[in-house]
Design a protein around this motif. Structure first.
Motif, PDB file in Angstrom:
ATOM      1  N   VAL A 110     120.610 114.582 -44.947  1.00 15.81           N
ATOM      2  CA  VAL A 110     119.870 113.461 -45.519  1.00 15.81           C
ATOM      3  C   VAL A 110     120.062 112.262 -44.595  1.00 15.81           C
ATOM      4  N   ALA A 111     118.971 111.773 -44.018  1.00 14.65           N
ATOM      5  CA  ALA A 111     119.036 110.592 -43.156  1.00 14.65           C
ATOM      6  C   ALA A 111     119.281 109.356 -44.009  1.00 14.65           C
ATOM      7  N   ILE A 112     119.913 108.354 -43.405  1.00 18.31           N
ATOM      8  CA  ILE A 112     120.143 107.098 -44.108  1.00 18.31           C
ATOM      9  C   ILE A 112     118.813 106.353 -44.164  1.00 18.31           C
ATOM     10  N   GLY A 113     118.363 106.063 -45.367  1.00 21.50           N
ATOM     11  CA  GLY A 113     117.079 105.390 -45.546  1.00 21.50           C
ATOM     12  C   GLY A 113     116.743 105.267 -47.010  1.00 21.50           C
ATOM     13  N   ASP A 114     115.463 105.320 -47.300  1.00 19.87           N
ATOM     14  CA  ASP A 114     114.997 105.135 -48.670  1.00 19.87           C
ATOM     15  C   ASP A 114     114.948 106.430 -49.473  1.00 19.87           C
ATOM     16  N   GLN A 115     115.297 107.546 -48.859  1.00 22.65           N
ATOM     17  CA  GLN A 115     115.257 108.828 -49.563  1.00 22.65           C
ATOM     18  C   GLN A 115     116.212 108.798 -50.750  1.00 22.65           C
ATOM     19  N   VAL A 116     115.723 109.196 -51.912  1.00 23.24           N
ATOM     20  CA  VAL A 116     116.538 109.200 -53.123  1.00 23.24           C
ATOM     21  C   VAL A 116     117.317 110.510 -53.194  1.00 23.24           C
ATOM     22  N   VAL A 117     118.607 110.378 -53.486  1.00 25.01           N
ATOM     23  CA  VAL A 117     119.493 111.531 -53.600  1.00 25.01           C
ATOM     24  C   VAL A 117     119.950 111.611 -55.052  1.00 25.01           C
ATOM     25  N   THR A 118     119.754 112.755 -55.673  1.00 24.63           N
ATOM     26  CA  THR A 118     120.246 112.964 -57.019  1.00 24.63           C
ATOM     27  C   THR A 118     121.518 113.793 -56.922  1.00 24.63           C
ATOM     28  N   LEU A 119     122.623 113.161 -57.244  1.00 24.68           N
ATOM     29  CA  LEU A 119     123.924 113.813 -57.133  1.00 24.68           C
ATOM     30  C   LEU A 119     124.339 114.402 -58.466  1.00 24.68           C
ATOM     31  N   GLY A 120     125.173 115.424 -58.402  1.00 24.77           N
ATOM     32  CA  GLY A 120     125.784 115.995 -59.588  1.00 24.77           C
ATOM     33  C   GLY A 120     127.255 115.630 -59.620  1.00 24.77           C
ATOM     34  N   ASP A 121     127.831 115.603 -60.803  1.00 25.20           N
ATOM     35  CA  ASP A 121     129.247 115.284 -60.937  1.00 25.20           C
ATOM     36  C   ASP A 121     130.067 116.278 -60.123  1.00 25.20           C
ATOM     37  N   GLY A 122     130.923 115.773 -59.245  1.00 20.99           N
ATOM     38  CA  GLY A 122     131.761 116.631 -58.417  1.00 20.99           C
ATOM     39  C   GLY A 122     131.118 117.074 -57.114  1.00 20.99           C
ATOM     40  N   ASP A 123     129.885 116.650 -56.835  1.00 26.69           N
ATOM     41  CA  ASP A 123     129.232 117.023 -55.572  1.00 26.69           C
ATOM     42  C   ASP A 123     130.034 116.520 -54.382  1.00 26.69           C
ATOM     43  N   GLU A 124     129.878 117.213 -53.272  1.00 31.41           N
ATOM     44  CA  GLU A 124     130.455 116.780 -52.009  1.00 31.41           C
ATOM     45  C   GLU A 124     129.364 116.131 -51.167  1.00 31.41           C
ATOM     46  N   VAL A 125     129.707 114.991 -50.596  1.00 31.45           N
ATOM     47  CA  VAL A 125     128.819 114.283 -49.679  1.00 31.45           C
ATOM     48  C   VAL A 125     129.561 114.204 -48.356  1.00 31.45           C
TER      49      VAL A 125
END
Length: 134
Positions: A110-125
């Motif tokens: 995921v590039a840094i920008g306006d893209q929306v990321v939907t995370l889940g509890d406990g996800d790794e980034v």
């Protein structure tokens, strides 16, 4: 006449039961989550706050001084730019990688920008700076 609505915050509970918010007029459920999830609620918007694990690689390890960390109260959905800003607040030295870094979330870059990321509890980034070597 408009009335300001103060956000209500639901705190973590160790009971493990579900939270269900119900429309008083219609009786319909409009939000349901595990009570172990934090969330803020206003009249119009519900923002879920999650715990995520951030993994740092290469130069980002040097700049932060950690290989991984748990971050609590990450809102979702969140733009990748806002997620980067959240990390910059914790580790200002990451600014050196501003235009070079990407995230990896659930095995997707995921590039840094306006893209929306939907995370889940406990996800790794993962914070992935440019890699070099042979």
């Amino acid at each position: 006449m408009s009335t300001a609505v103060k956000p209500q915050r639901r705190r973590r509970s160790r009971t493990g039961s579900d939270v269900q918010l119900v429309n008083r007029r219609s009786g319909e459920s409009f939000f349901r989550c595990s009570e172990s999830t934090d969330f803020f609620m206003t009249a119009q918007v519900c923002v879920v706050l999650l715990q995520v694990c951030v993994l740092y690689f290469a130069k980002s390890v040097e700049l932060t001084g950690v290989k991984e960390e748990e971050i609590v109260a990450v809102p979702t959905p969140i733009s990748s730019r806002d997620l980067w800003s959240l990390l910059l607040q914790r580790h200002p030295r990451l600014l050196l990688l501003q235009d070079q870094v990407v995230f990896a979330v659930r095995h997707q870059y995921v590039a840094i920008g306006d893209q929306v990321v939907t995370l889940g509890d406990g996800d790794e980034v993962a914070v992935v700076p440019p890699l070099s070597g042979g």
